[in-house]
Design a protein around this motif. Structure first.
Motif, PDB file in Angstrom:
ATOM      1  N   LEU A 553      -1.736  -0.610   8.327  1.00 21.10           N
ATOM      2  CA  LEU A 553      -2.041  -0.801   9.445  1.00 21.10           C
ATOM      3  C   LEU A 553      -0.876  -0.479  10.101  1.00 21.10           C
ATOM      4  N   LYS A 554      -0.029   0.336  10.083  1.00 22.73           N
ATOM      5  CA  LYS A 554       1.673   1.185  10.236  1.00 22.73           C
ATOM      6  C   LYS A 554       0.783   2.147  10.585  1.00 22.73           C
ATOM      7  N   GLN A 555       0.099   3.472  10.050  1.00 17.66           N
ATOM      8  CA  GLN A 555      -0.538   4.177  10.588  1.00 17.66           C
ATOM      9  C   GLN A 555      -0.820   3.696  12.577  1.00 17.66           C
ATOM     10  N   ASP A 661      10.523   0.961   4.409  1.00 17.20           N
ATOM     11  CA  ASP A 661      10.836   1.514   5.698  1.00 17.20           C
ATOM     12  C   ASP A 661      11.074   1.780   6.448  1.00 17.20           C
ATOM     13  N   PRO A 662      11.856   3.409   6.848  1.00 15.09           N
ATOM     14  CA  PRO A 662      12.336   2.562   8.124  1.00 15.09           C
ATOM     15  C   PRO A 662      11.919   2.850   9.171  1.00 15.09           C
ATOM     16  N   ALA A 663      12.086   1.962  10.259  1.00 13.72           N
ATOM     17  CA  ALA A 663      10.801   1.938  11.396  1.00 13.72           C
ATOM     18  C   ALA A 663      10.334   3.550  12.555  1.00 13.72           C
ATOM     19  N   SER A 664       9.313   3.858  12.606  1.00 10.08           N
ATOM     20  CA  SER A 664       8.971   5.457  12.857  1.00 10.08           C
ATOM     21  C   SER A 664       8.950   5.231  14.733  1.00 10.08           C
ATOM     22  N   ALA A 665       9.494   4.285  14.982  1.00 12.92           N
ATOM     23  CA  ALA A 665       9.075   4.330  16.459  1.00 12.92           C
ATOM     24  C   ALA A 665      10.350   3.062  16.685  1.00 12.92           C
ATOM     25  N   SER A 666      11.032   3.512  18.456  1.00 12.81           N
ATOM     26  CA  SER A 666      12.162   2.186  18.768  1.00 12.81           C
ATOM     27  C   SER A 666      10.671   1.355  19.503  1.00 12.81           C
ATOM     28  N   ILE A 667      11.369   0.040  19.600  1.00  9.85           N
ATOM     29  CA  ILE A 667      10.700  -1.597  20.085  1.00  9.85           C
ATOM     30  C   ILE A 667      11.852  -1.835  21.604  1.00  9.85           C
ATOM     31  N   LYS A 704      -6.725  -7.339  12.054  1.00  8.87           N
ATOM     32  CA  LYS A 704      -6.036  -6.440  12.757  1.00  8.87           C
ATOM     33  C   LYS A 704      -6.740  -5.427  12.722  1.00  8.87           C
ATOM     34  N   HIS A 705      -6.593  -5.478  10.858  1.00 10.02           N
ATOM     35  CA  HIS A 705      -7.665  -3.681  10.438  1.00 10.02           C
ATOM     36  C   HIS A 705      -9.277  -3.877  10.855  1.00 10.02           C
ATOM     37  N   ARG A 706     -10.291  -5.033  11.170  1.00 10.51           N
ATOM     38  CA  ARG A 706     -10.656  -4.870  12.105  1.00 10.51           C
ATOM     39  C   ARG A 706     -10.585  -4.198  13.228  1.00 10.51           C
TER      40      ARG A 706
END
Length: 713
Positions: A553-555, A661-667, A704-706
């Motif tokens: 889902l992170k992708q 894993d480190p976050a790939s984006a900021s929030i 969420k995948h669906r």
């Protein structure tokens, strides 16, 4: 209610309801009479209760168990002694719930016995945790009994970790010399949950320092074997198993260090030990270098520092001298040491490698292992023995008394080529590790799953399943090709090692597509009911499934956020604890979690307020919390581009469960924002033993995948 208000004076009005066909009404009448009906009410309702306890109908016995729990009188425990031994698992489960309510010490031995039954285990743990310190004496007695199974000991330790307190710590430390590595790892986690810290000074000898040195010695043994077999291409299974055990040994070392030094610093250091950013790893080592005393550092640091292997081993052998041995001798050492540690997957890999090494000196050891009670060890030893003996295997059968074992050796030896090795659990496990949904499940756990897969051969043109039909089975293509399609057209063509239908193991939604064989195809399949029964015994499988789903889902995070803000949002401020529980229940991720557990979650939660424009999660940082938005709005941002928004009643950060894993984006806060921040590490520990809670989380992740799959490209 009528009985509690009117007491014995309303007896005549309540008695007829004991004959009521509706079980709920009858149950209410019995509870009322037993609690408030006076002597006559207790006698009459008690007679009816005892009839139900002895009834042939399981629903009657369940009703009796529920009544005893709702009455809640500790002295009314005796019927539960019978119900806790009932042949029907559902009856036992309800009896366990009631035992947790009554908390009568005479019930605890039977509750503890139910820890050994996978279907009842979660109920037994909950009952003992409800009992708290009241149950600890019986747990301690059962733990020390010679006939207590290792599996039951393991679950008693997990229970102690939930009960907590000084007495739990005393019981755990009393068994600190245990050799079983799996049980000992759980013991360390339980002590950590209890907040244990050693009180002796660093200069004194202690139980913790003694065990720390032993664990470092065992880790050195593993590291030496990894080095010894690094160039042997025929033992990849073994090398992988050794590396996995070495990582587990490192984890135990860090837990032991956390009892001597600041636990937060030590455990955070372990999380960063394999961090993908080299600077973070180096910083971790620097912190530990300044924290750990020199006399401990000499034998700990070579096991955790990322220095060349030769330098690490040179330091370690000074502390833990080793004897030089040949590779075949090392294989026997690994097998023998794994037996002591109860690391049966590592032992099986060592036996498998003996066949690959083709050294006749290992034949006698394999013969000894053929008598092993563990099915995985026995199966692997038989195959390896037949491989080594070749055409001369029959002469060795004279030394084996067991006829079943002789038949096994005969069968395997007669089919010694590739098809025989594929009978092995070890090969099936390696096959499943290549399948994404199973990739994070430990090999030892996978070895429990593989026997339940069944083979299905499908002729060209035959349908595997149809769109819109109910589904509860996962399929993997062994050989051949299938066509996946729906009313709109082709979705995909799948070939060898590819999986389909996996979501149906977790939800009961109709099939979203049809699948037909494009050519003659071999599939293996596993259905939901079978997996459920395995999970009861191996709940750690759920953790691995959650990890895989979160990683997938992170992708697709941008597809999960709103592209526009809502015009009207109901925001939540100044909530009381009960209101927070009700609020969490409205969020799919928490919807299946019982209210009492949600109350526990609130105990590991803090409130945070962020001004507009401030970063909540920064790209490249480790996510330490699951965030629930009470009010305001946050934006997912990458390189100053806003990808979407989360608003009140939504969560973020949950996809980093069991992952560093480190976050790939900021929030960042798009408006002034009020959050509930749930400590991720504590939450992960909390769901460890709670099967239904983990299943609910998996269900929410699959939805969420669906959602992602349903969106157009």
């Amino acid at each position: 209610t009528l009985a509690s208000l009117g007491g014995a004076s309303v007896l005549d009005k309540i008695l007829p309801y004991l004959e009521e066909e509706n079980l709920e009404i009858k149950k209410g009448a019995m509870v009322g009479l037993l609690k408030s009906g006076g002597i006559q009410g207790v006698l009459l309702a008690g007679m009816d209760l005892l009839k139900k306890v002895g009834s042939e109908n399981a629903m009657d016995r369940i009703c009796a168990a529920q009544v005893l729990g709702e009455v809640g009188i500790q002295d009314f425990y005796q019927p539960l002694l019978q119900l806790l031994k009932d042949k029907d698992p559902m009856v036992r489960q309800h009896a366990l719930v009631s035992a947790g309510k009554l908390k009568n010490p005479k019930l605890w031995p039977l509750v503890i016995e139910n820890l050994g039954l996978p279907m009842n285990r979660e109920f037994a743990i909950n009952a003992l945790v409800s009992g708290g310190e009241n149950a600890l004496h019986d747990i301690s007695v059962a733990f020390c009994q010679n006939n207590t199974h290792k599996e039951t000991q393991y679950w008693m330790i997990r229970t102690l970790g939930q009960i907590k307190g000084d007495k739990s710590i005393e019981i755990l430390l009393g068994q600190f010399e245990i050799e079983d590595k799996n049980v000992f790892s759980q013991m360390l986690l339980a002590l950590s949950l209890c907040g244990y810290a050693e009180k002796t000074s660093l200069s004194e000898n202690s139980l913790i320092k003694s065990r720390l040195k032993k664990e470092c010695c065992d880790a050195t043994f593993l590291l030496i074997q990894i080095k010894a077999f690094e160039k042997a291409s025929w033992c990849l299974f073994l090398t992988s198993a050794l590396e996995n055990e070495f990582r587990q040994a490192q984890k135990r070392i860090f837990y032991l260090l956390s009892f001597i030094y600041d636990s937060h610093i030590i455990l955070e250091a372990f999380e960063n030990l394999y961090h993908p950013v080299s600077e973070r790893r180096a910083y971790t080592i620097e912190i530990l270098d300044n924290l750990i005393a020199p006399e401990i550092k000499t034998f700990v640091f070579p096991l955790i520092d990322n220095i060349p292997m030769e330098k690490r081993l040179a330091s370690l052998v000074k502390e833990f001298p080793q004897i030089s041995k040949t590779l075949p001798e090392r294989l026997q050492d690994i097998s023998c040491q794994s037996e002591i540690w109860h690391c049966f997957w590592l032992q099986a890999c060592a036996l498998y490698s003996m066949a690959q090494a083709k050294h006749p000196g290992n034949i006698q050891h394999l013969l000894d292992c053929i008598k092993h009670p563990n099915p995985l060890i026995k199966e692997t030893a038989i195959w390896a023995f037949s491989e080594l003996r070749g055409k001369n295997w029959e002469s060795a059968l004279e030394n084996i008394q067991d006829e079943t074992t002789k038949e096994w050796i005969f069968h395997v030896s007669e089919n010694r080529q590739e098809q025989a090795s594929m009978l092995l659990t070890i090969n099936k496990v390696q096959f499943l590790k290549k399948i994404s949904i199973f990739s994070e499940i430990p090999e030892d756990s996978l070895s429990k799953i593989v026997p339940y897969f069944q083979l299905m051969n499908v002729e060209k043109g035959n349908i595997v399943f149809e769109e819109g039909k109910p589904g509860d089975t996962l399929y993997i293509v062994l050989q051949g090709k299938v066509h996946v399609y729906n009313k709109k057209g082709t979705i995909a063509y799948l070939g060898t090692n590819e999986v389909f239908g996996e979501f149906s193991l977790w939800d009961s939604q109709p099939r979203s597509a049809s699948v037909v064989a494009e050519q003659k195809t071999s599939l293996i399949y596993l259905n939901k009911s079978t997996l459920d029964s395995i999970i009861i015994e191996r709940p750690e499988i759920l953790k691995s499934i959650i990890k895989v789903l979160c990683r997938r889902l992170k992708q697709h995070i941008p597809a999960l956020v709103k592209k526009e803000t809502a015009s009207l949002i109901q925001e939540k401020e100044n909530l009381l604890p009960l209101e927070k529980v009700l609020f969490l229940k409205t969020i799919p991720f928490f919807a299946s979690i019982p209210d009492k557990v949600l109350e526990e979650i609130l105990s590991i939660t803090k409130e945070e307020k962020h001004d507009k424009g401030t970063n909540i999660i920064t790209k490249g940082c480790i996510v330490k919390y699951i965030y629930v938005i009470l009010s305001g709005q946050v934006a997912l941002q990458e390189d100053n581009n806003v990808l979407g928004y989360w608003e009140s009643g939504e969560i973020f950060g949950e996809l980093f469960l069991f992952d560093s894993d480190p976050a790939s984006a900021s929030i960042k806060a798009e408006k002034n924002t009020h959050l509930l921040a749930i400590d991720k590490e504590s939450f992960c520990e909390m769901i460890e033993d709670r099967v239904e809670m983990s299943k609910g989380i998996i269900y929410s992740l699959i939805q969420k995948h669906r959602t992602v799959l349903a969106k157009p490209d």
